[in-house]
Design an enzyme around this catalytic site. Sequence first.
Site, PDB file in Angstrom:
ATOM      1  N   HIS A   1       0.925  -1.027   0.123  1.00  0.00           N
ATOM      2  CA  HIS A   1       0.003  -0.145   0.010  1.00  0.00           C
ATOM      3  C   HIS A   1       0.760   1.262  -0.070  1.00  0.00           C
ATOM      4  CE1 HIS A   1      -3.592   2.499   0.777  1.00  0.00           C
ATOM      5  NE2 HIS A   1      -3.803   2.117   1.909  1.00  0.00           N
TER       6      HIS A   1
ATOM      7  N   HIS B   1      -2.859  -2.223  -9.684  1.00  0.00           N
ATOM      8  CA  HIS B   1      -3.643  -1.720  -8.712  1.00  0.00           C
ATOM      9  C   HIS B   1      -4.915  -2.315  -8.637  1.00  0.00           C
ATOM     10  CE1 HIS B   1      -6.180   1.430  -6.739  1.00  0.00           C
ATOM     11  NE2 HIS B   1      -5.061   1.887  -6.381  1.00  0.00           N
TER      12      HIS B   1
ATOM     13  N   ASP C   1       2.463   5.361  -6.790  1.00  0.00           N
ATOM     14  CA  ASP C   1       3.886   5.177  -6.313  1.00  0.00           C
ATOM     15  C   ASP C   1       4.975   5.124  -7.137  1.00  0.00           C
ATOM     16  OD1 ASP C   1       2.824   5.471  -3.640  1.00  0.00           O
ATOM     17  OD2 ASP C   1       2.063   3.533  -3.764  1.00  0.00           O
TER      18      ASP C   1
HETATM   19  N1  ACO Z   1       4.345  -6.828 -10.521  1.00  0.00           N
HETATM   20  C1  ACO Z   1       4.281  -8.175 -11.092  1.00  0.00           C
HETATM   21  N2  ACO Z   1       3.025  -8.967 -11.126  1.00  0.00           N
HETATM   22  C2  ACO Z   1       1.994  -8.387 -10.541  1.00  0.00           C
HETATM   23  C3  ACO Z   1       2.135  -7.221  -9.978  1.00  0.00           C
HETATM   24  C4  ACO Z   1       3.258  -6.581  -9.716  1.00  0.00           C
HETATM   25  N3  ACO Z   1       3.376  -5.150  -9.317  1.00  0.00           N
HETATM   26  N4  ACO Z   1       0.900  -6.929  -9.586  1.00  0.00           N
HETATM   27  C5  ACO Z   1       0.039  -7.708  -9.987  1.00  0.00           C
HETATM   28  N5  ACO Z   1       0.777  -8.731 -10.535  1.00  0.00           N
HETATM   29  C6  ACO Z   1       0.294 -10.048 -11.034  1.00  0.00           C
HETATM   30  C7  ACO Z   1      -0.118 -11.064 -10.075  1.00  0.00           C
HETATM   31  O1  ACO Z   1       1.052 -11.930  -9.691  1.00  0.00           O
HETATM   32  C8  ACO Z   1      -1.128 -11.786 -10.571  1.00  0.00           C
HETATM   33  O2  ACO Z   1      -0.707 -12.549 -11.559  1.00  0.00           O
HETATM   34  P1  ACO Z   1      -1.410 -13.978 -11.820  1.00  0.00           P
HETATM   35  O3  ACO Z   1      -2.862 -13.923 -12.194  1.00  0.00           O
HETATM   36  O4  ACO Z   1      -0.549 -14.508 -12.843  1.00  0.00           O
HETATM   37  O5  ACO Z   1      -1.328 -14.879 -10.455  1.00  0.00           O
HETATM   38  C9  ACO Z   1      -1.950 -10.635 -11.333  1.00  0.00           C
HETATM   39  O6  ACO Z   1      -1.260  -9.486 -11.482  1.00  0.00           O
HETATM   40  C10 ACO Z   1      -3.043 -10.008 -10.437  1.00  0.00           C
HETATM   41  O7  ACO Z   1      -2.485  -9.481  -9.090  1.00  0.00           O
HETATM   42  P2  ACO Z   1      -3.112  -9.519  -7.885  1.00  0.00           P
HETATM   43  O8  ACO Z   1      -2.201  -9.792  -6.759  1.00  0.00           O
HETATM   44  O9  ACO Z   1      -4.440 -10.524  -7.673  1.00  0.00           O
HETATM   45  O10 ACO Z   1      -3.747  -8.139  -8.004  1.00  0.00           O
HETATM   46  P3  ACO Z   1      -4.329  -7.490  -6.647  1.00  0.00           P
HETATM   47  O11 ACO Z   1      -5.594  -6.582  -6.927  1.00  0.00           O
HETATM   48  O12 ACO Z   1      -4.641  -8.174  -5.526  1.00  0.00           O
HETATM   49  O13 ACO Z   1      -3.089  -6.437  -5.869  1.00  0.00           O
HETATM   50  C11 ACO Z   1      -1.608  -4.773  -5.925  1.00  0.00           C
HETATM   51  C12 ACO Z   1      -3.085  -5.089  -6.122  1.00  0.00           C
HETATM   52  C13 ACO Z   1      -1.462  -5.095  -4.441  1.00  0.00           C
HETATM   53  C14 ACO Z   1      -1.596  -3.012  -6.068  1.00  0.00           C
HETATM   54  C15 ACO Z   1      -0.532  -5.559  -6.597  1.00  0.00           C
HETATM   55  O14 ACO Z   1      -0.605  -4.792  -8.291  1.00  0.00           O
HETATM   56  C16 ACO Z   1       0.833  -5.203  -6.240  1.00  0.00           C
HETATM   57  O15 ACO Z   1       1.363  -5.848  -5.505  1.00  0.00           O
HETATM   58  N6  ACO Z   1       1.418  -4.324  -6.771  1.00  0.00           N
HETATM   59  C17 ACO Z   1       2.657  -3.878  -6.164  1.00  0.00           C
HETATM   60  C18 ACO Z   1       3.022  -2.898  -4.806  1.00  0.00           C
HETATM   61  C19 ACO Z   1       2.241  -1.481  -5.422  1.00  0.00           C
HETATM   62  O16 ACO Z   1       2.518  -0.807  -6.073  1.00  0.00           O
HETATM   63  N7  ACO Z   1       1.285  -1.041  -4.372  1.00  0.00           N
HETATM   64  C20 ACO Z   1       1.007   0.075  -4.418  1.00  0.00           C
HETATM   65  C21 ACO Z   1      -0.430   0.278  -4.937  1.00  0.00           C
HETATM   66  S1  ACO Z   1      -1.187   1.726  -5.019  1.00  0.00           S
HETATM   67  C22 ACO Z   1      -1.429   2.252  -3.451  1.00  0.00           C
HETATM   68  O17 ACO Z   1      -1.707   1.602  -2.303  1.00  0.00           O
HETATM   69  C23 ACO Z   1      -1.342   3.765  -3.066  1.00  0.00           C
END
Ligand code: ACO
Length: 428
Positions: A267, A306, A362
């Site tokens: 987050h 996201h 971010d």
């Molecule tokens: N890098 C690589 N792969 C990713 C990323 C990433 N940043 N984000 C999601 N994926 C992939 C997952 O591995 C998953 O792949 P799969 O379907 O093969 O298993 C798919 O994309 C869906 O991802 P989820 O984790 O199910 O998506 P969710 O909606 O739960 O997560 C989140 C959202 C937590 C923001 C995620 O994208 C992430 O971890 N991003 C990196 C951290 C980040 O930048 N957080 C800031 C968010 S903005 C904020 O809070 C202000």
Amino acid sequence: MPDTLTITDNRTGKQYELPIQDGTIRAVDLRQIKVQPHDLGLMTYDPAFMNTAACRSRITYIDGDKGILMYRGYPIEQLAEHSEYLETAYLILSGELPTKTQYEEWVREVKLHTMLHENVKKLMEGFQYDAHPMGIFLSTVGAMSTFYLDAKQIFDEEARRHQRLRLIAKVPSIAAYAYRHHIGRPYVYPDNDLSFTGNFLNMLFKMTELKYQPNPVLERALDVLFILHADHEQNCSTSAMRGVGSSHVDPYSAMAGAAAALYGPLHGGANEAVLRMLEEIGTVQNVPGFIKRVKGGEGRLMGFGHRVYKSYDPRAKIIKQTAGQVFEVTGRNRLLDIALELERIALQDEYFVSRKLYPNVDFYSGLIYQAMGFPKDMFPVLFAIARTAGWVAQWEEMLLDPDQKIARPRQIYTGPKSRNFVPREKRA
Ligand code: ACO
């Protein structure tokens, strides 16, 4: 004819008509669907709230597919261009943009509350010199509940107005003191001649000069970043604010919970994680190898993806433009080229495209913060200062919403069936 959903239960052959309102059914309407009269009834299973609306809200609107973000109906692009953080905070908290007189009064009142109680300062002195400023921040916000006796009067409008002002006004002071403590410099008291953001820079960076003069470009850039981070509907930390607040605890304790949720790397801690990632990658040449490792499941591309945005995060677009203005003053951040190359490759790579992973707020914010002289572990604290407006507005909306009760999800129990206690000496 009202919209309804017809459900046939194959277990009993019975049919049910559930009303549909605002594109939702009420989860409790499913409880009538039972096999036996004494059953609890049908529930929904929704870990991580992927498809559950937990409230009605008038504050922030997001269309994740189109990349739209609005506070109280105003597009984020317009607010970032024309507004100031304190004006946007007023809008988020009250629902309307202030008139000139209302705004002057609001700014005057906020400035009346920027000082911290001397004992809060002493409390912060108790932290280790290398304590993470976000840990100091969230503990101090929680401790503030013990300083304001009216904090518990959450259904008294005037008391709530006071806590609102105190929180908005004091979070920059707490954040700046946490930073100065971290680097071993004496605390700087607020200078209320300066703007909200200018004073924050003063409390952070003033040295021996008699009066600190913030650089206007950096002051404005930070103010824009604060506007972009001010609210984001039901994200993890806001849900924590609402969830903790739903027990009717005071807003400082609820906000300590919200700040704790923000601290995590998935987050608000992501901006810090992005910078660590860029430093680890080190050079543009290493970018393809890094992307390959991410695709192979070794870690994530921080600052990408996201839960709601399935296109470019509109805040990331504005931040990218702001970065250009900041780098003209501070010089170009050497990590920018790595970030641009990561973005370039990711936006055309099948892995990221098919999963709709785009830069989020971010991805570029940390580069700006670093160029402005902030250490990485201050990044989530900067986020928390701005998000205070959203947290407090969402908390009040929750308190005054007659639909709301104490937050209490159900579970599907998967543990052992009933069994008898075995004395310790008889256990295998
Ligand atoms: N890098 C690589 N792969 C990713 C990323 C990433 N940043 N984000 C999601 N994926 C992939 C997952 O591995 C998953 O792949 P799969 O379907 O093969 O298993 C798919 O994309 C869906 O991802 P989820 O984790 O199910 O998506 P969710 O909606 O739960 O997560 C989140 C959202 C937590 C923001 C995620 O994208 C992430 O971890 N991003 C990196 C951290 C980040 O930048 N957080 C800031 C968010 S903005 C904020 O809070 C202000």
